[in-house]
Design an enzyme around this catalytic site. Structure first.
Site, mmCIF file in Angstrom:
data_model
loop_
_atom_site.group_PDB
_atom_site.id
_atom_site.type_symbol
_atom_site.label_atom_id
_atom_site.label_comp_id
_atom_site.label_asym_id
_atom_site.label_seq_id
_atom_site.Cartn_x
_atom_site.Cartn_y
_atom_site.Cartn_z
ATOM 1 C CB ALA A 110 -0.925 -0.006 1.214
ATOM 2 C CG ASP A 152 -2.353 -2.671 4.827
ATOM 3 O OD1 ASP A 152 -2.910 -2.871 5.922
ATOM 4 O OD2 ASP A 152 -1.394 -3.347 4.406
HETATM 5 O O1 PMV Z 1 -0.482 -8.538 6.941
HETATM 6 P P1 PMV Z 1 -1.188 -7.279 6.583
HETATM 7 O O2 PMV Z 1 -0.684 -6.084 7.268
HETATM 8 O O3 PMV Z 1 -1.437 -7.123 5.131
HETATM 9 O O4 PMV Z 1 -2.601 -7.345 7.301
HETATM 10 C C1 PMV Z 1 -3.627 -8.134 6.909
HETATM 11 C C2 PMV Z 1 -4.754 -7.748 7.799
HETATM 12 C C3 PMV Z 1 -5.938 -8.638 7.629
HETATM 13 O O5 PMV Z 1 -6.923 -8.153 8.538
HETATM 14 C C4 PMV Z 1 -5.607 -10.065 7.996
HETATM 15 C C5 PMV Z 1 -6.472 -8.604 6.209
HETATM 16 C C6 PMV Z 1 -7.118 -7.286 5.815
HETATM 17 O O6 PMV Z 1 -7.402 -7.138 4.611
HETATM 18 O O7 PMV Z 1 -7.391 -6.436 6.668
#
Ligand code: PMV
Length: 317
Positions: A110, A152
């Site tokens: 992001a 994100d």
């Molecule tokens: O690992 P990251 O920071 O991309 O987080 C994913 C967070 C989740 O809640 C598991 C998925 C989402 O889309 O929010």
């Protein structure tokens, strides 16, 4: 012609990952110490539409037109082109670099998208607002998993702590007291898409069980938001550790992450949890500033491959 640069920070989810995919709230904050940077330069001799993308961190050096349609950059530029209603991009060179660890829950995808959008928007004479970059970066997030919650791109696009509920207007979270986190990388790369799918399968198999955990996580996020707003930091650490235990029950932790959480607590952290999708990536530990280095050193002695110390500033939301 001068080049145009822009940058964007990393992020960390403090509370509510996974539950957020199912409509529950989550709290995320920008991490300013690590950043993605984008630099755009015109290519005056190249034909119109010739966009060269150079991303050495992921060994990418290719023309946009040669990338697969579902590539994050293809998605990003398709979304930008249709949003700006332009037939062709002028020829340019986009270089993106990042100090944000990749595939570890710090929002590197992001942040790259947001930095690229800001630089390209300015280059095209259409500087984009926070809302616009967040919206457009969401399109590239879909390349990593089909149903991103949008947390994100929101926290990074606005560069502010957020109380995030999928599909609802963005809400910023006031933070009354600054606090210090140690972020420790397990060095284990995990795919957010795979972990989100695994949680989905478990949810399908036993919705009542998963939903009760999501509810419990949602309550923790609400309690944490209240603590952050009032500066009642004593409750924040235990809430983190409790959130970690619920993530264990969702089967998204790993023994390696549990060990890092345990080590952080033994070294004096006020609370600790995995952060992000899990099954790899990072843990975060809430620490007293004077104890931050001790906790980081303990984590590094026990298989953490990297630690980042960061202070989350007070904000008015
Ligand atoms: O690992 P990251 O920071 O991309 O987080 C994913 C967070 C989740 O809640 C598991 C998925 C989402 O889309 O929010």
């Amino acid at each position: 012609m001068p080049s145009i640069s822009a940058s964007a920070p990393g992020k960390i989810i403090l509370f509510g990952e996974h539950a957020v995919v199912y409509g529950h709230p989550a709290i995320a904050v920008p991490v300013e110490g690590v950043r993605a940077k984008a630099v755009v330069m015109a290519r005056p001799t190249a034909p119109q539409g010739s966009v060269l993308i150079d991303a050495p961190d992921i060994s990418l050096n290719a023309l946009l037109a040669d990338l697969p349609q579902d590539h994050a950059f293809s998605r990003l530029f398709t979304a930008l082109q249709s949003y700006l209603e332009i037939d062709h991009f002028p020829a340019f060179h986009l270089r993106v670099t990042s100090s944000i660890p990749i595939a570890s829950g710090m929002g590197s995808g992001a942040a790259i998208a947001v930095a690229a959008l800001r630089a390209v928007g300015t280059f095209l004479g259409r500087p984009l607002t926070n809302e616009e970059v967040s919206l457009l970066a969401y399109e590239s997030e879909k390349a990593y998993h089909g149903t991103p919650s949008g947390i994100d791109n929101t926290v990074i696009g606005y560069t502010k702590p957020v109380w995030f509920v999928r599909g609802q207007p963005v809400q910023f979270l006031p933070i009354s007291t600054p606090f210090t986190l140690v972020i420790a990388s397990s060095g284990i790369h995990s795919s957010t898409a795979d972990v989100v799918s695994a949680v989905r399968r478990n949810h399908e198999a036993d919705p009542a069980f998963s939903d009760s955990i999501f509810q419990h996580i949602a309550q923790i996020s609400a309690d944490a938001a209240a603590a952050l707003q009032t500066g009642n930091m004593a409750t924040l650490g235990p809430l983190m550790t409790e959130n970690h235990q619920l993530l264990q029950q969702l089967d998204v932790s790993l023994p390696e992450l549990d060990t890092l959480v345990e080590i952080a607590l033994q070294a004096g952290a006020l609370g600790a949890k995995l952060s992000g999708a899990g099954r790899g990536g990072n843990i975060i530990a809430l620490v007293r500033p004077e104890n931050a280095q001790t906790v980081a050193d303990a984590l590094l002695r026990h298989d953490a491959v990297e630690t980042i110390l960061t202070t989350i500033a007070a904000t008015e939301g």
